[in-house]
Design an enzyme around this catalytic site. Sequence first.
Site, PDB file in Angstrom:
ATOM      1  N   LYS A 179      -8.598  -4.507  -3.629  1.00  0.00           N
ATOM      2  CA  LYS A 179      -7.192  -4.741  -3.910  1.00  0.00           C
ATOM      3  C   LYS A 179      -6.920  -6.236  -4.054  1.00  0.00           C
ATOM      4  CE  LYS A 179      -5.349  -0.702  -1.425  1.00  0.00           C
ATOM      5  NZ  LYS A 179      -4.377  -0.252  -0.408  1.00  0.00           N
ATOM      6  N   ASP A 198      -2.140  -0.719   5.821  1.00  0.00           N
ATOM      7  CA  ASP A 198      -2.506  -0.117   7.106  1.00  0.00           C
ATOM      8  C   ASP A 198      -3.949   0.368   7.159  1.00  0.00           C
ATOM      9  OD1 ASP A 198      -2.336   3.322   7.094  1.00  0.00           O
ATOM     10  OD2 ASP A 198      -1.851   2.182   5.315  1.00  0.00           O
ATOM     11  N   GLY A 257      -5.354   2.608  -3.294  1.00  0.00           N
ATOM     12  CA  GLY A 257      -6.604   3.213  -3.718  1.00  0.00           C
ATOM     13  C   GLY A 257      -6.375   4.402  -4.630  1.00  0.00           C
ATOM     14  N   ASN A 306      -9.202  -0.074   3.624  1.00  0.00           N
ATOM     15  CA  ASN A 306      -9.312  -0.652   2.286  1.00  0.00           C
ATOM     16  C   ASN A 306      -8.266  -1.735   2.033  1.00  0.00           C
ATOM     17  OD1 ASN A 306      -7.149   1.147   2.176  1.00  0.00           O
ATOM     18  ND2 ASN A 306      -7.581   1.756   0.058  1.00  0.00           N
ATOM     19  N   ASP A 339       0.862  -1.174   0.000  1.00  0.00           N
ATOM     20  CA  ASP A 339       0.000   0.000   0.000  1.00  0.00           C
ATOM     21  C   ASP A 339       0.909   1.239   0.000  1.00  0.00           C
ATOM     22  OD1 ASP A 339      -2.338   1.696   0.556  1.00  0.00           O
ATOM     23  OD2 ASP A 339      -1.518   1.819   2.583  1.00  0.00           O
ATOM     24  N   ILE A 340       0.368   2.400  -0.301  1.00  0.00           N
ATOM     25  CA  ILE A 340       1.181   3.621  -0.323  1.00  0.00           C
ATOM     26  C   ILE A 340       1.038   4.435   0.959  1.00  0.00           C
ATOM     27  CG2 ILE A 340       1.546   5.840  -1.456  1.00  0.00           C
ATOM     28  CD1 ILE A 340       0.945   4.560  -4.113  1.00  0.00           C
ATOM     29  N   ASP A 341      -0.115   5.043   1.152  1.00  0.00           N
ATOM     30  CA  ASP A 341      -0.300   6.003   2.246  1.00  0.00           C
ATOM     31  C   ASP A 341      -0.325   5.303   3.602  1.00  0.00           C
ATOM     32  OD1 ASP A 341      -0.797   8.560   0.654  1.00  0.00           O
ATOM     33  OD2 ASP A 341      -2.256   7.194  -0.220  1.00  0.00           O
TER      34      ASP A 341
END
Length: 260
Positions: A186, A209, A45, A212, A10-12
Site C-alpha cells: 500500500k 488496522d 487489499g 498489510n 483502509d477498509i476492513d
Amino acid sequence: MTNKSVIFFDIDGTLLNHEKELPASTKESIMKLKEAGHIVAIATGRAPFMYEELRKELGINTFVSYNGQYVVLNGEVLYANPLNITSLIKLTEDALQNEHPIVYMDHEDMKANVPEHPFIKESIDTLKIKQFPTHDPHYYKERELYQSLLFCPVGEEKQYEEKYDDFDFVRWHPVSVDILPKGGSKAKGIDKIVEKLGVSKENVYAFGDGLNDIEMLTEVHNSVAMGNAEDVVKSVAKHVTDSVEDDGIYHGLQMVGLLK
C-alpha cells in the site's frame, strides 16, 4: 506543491466495522474532510469491484487496490503492476496437484480455476460482498491479473513461497492466501498518488488496522492505527485511536487535527 492534505483509509476494520458496516460517525467525518477541501482516498487489499458501492456512498474516486498493485487517481488508472503470468501458470499446475484451488483477479472480476470448493466459499463469504467467483480456468489468458487467491490450510503455502520468488504470499484467512507481485505494498501505491498530486509528506495521513497496513503506517508521516489493530500494527503507527466500533475514525481525525 499543494497545501491540501490527503488521507488514506483502509477498509476492513477501519472504515467498515466487523459486520462490514459503515459507522454513521465515519461517514459524517469523511464528508466533513471533503467539505474542508481535503482529498480522501482508500488504500486496501481488496479488488476495486469489491468496494464500488462504498466509493459511491462516500464520493471517493482515488484509491489504492490490491495492496498497491492497482492505483487510481480521480477515476483514472495511475499505476498497474500485474502478476507474472508465466509463474502464475506454473504455480497453478503445482496447486492443482495439491488440490489447492486458485482464484484469478483483475480490476473487474474474479474467476476460479475449479467449479467449486468449500475453502473458496468459506473465505469469500467472510467479506460479505455481492460478488462470488465463477468458474473460468483460463481467466489468466489475454488479461492482466493484479492478485490471485491460493486456498490451502495454514502452513501449506510454504512450498510455494520457497519456489516462486517473484510473488509475495500474504495469508488473510485460515484457508486463503493472497498472491501478489513481489515487493508491492500500500505504501508504494500511496507514493504514486502523493507524487502525482505534489502533496508534502507532512500533509499525508493514513489509517489502518491490519498486518498489510504495517508498511503504510510505518512510512506515512501521519499514521493512525485503529484501536482494534493488533499490537504489532499499533507499535509502528504515530498515533492509536479508538476501535472502529467506538467511532475510531472520528476520534483519530480529531487527534491529528483534521477535525474539531
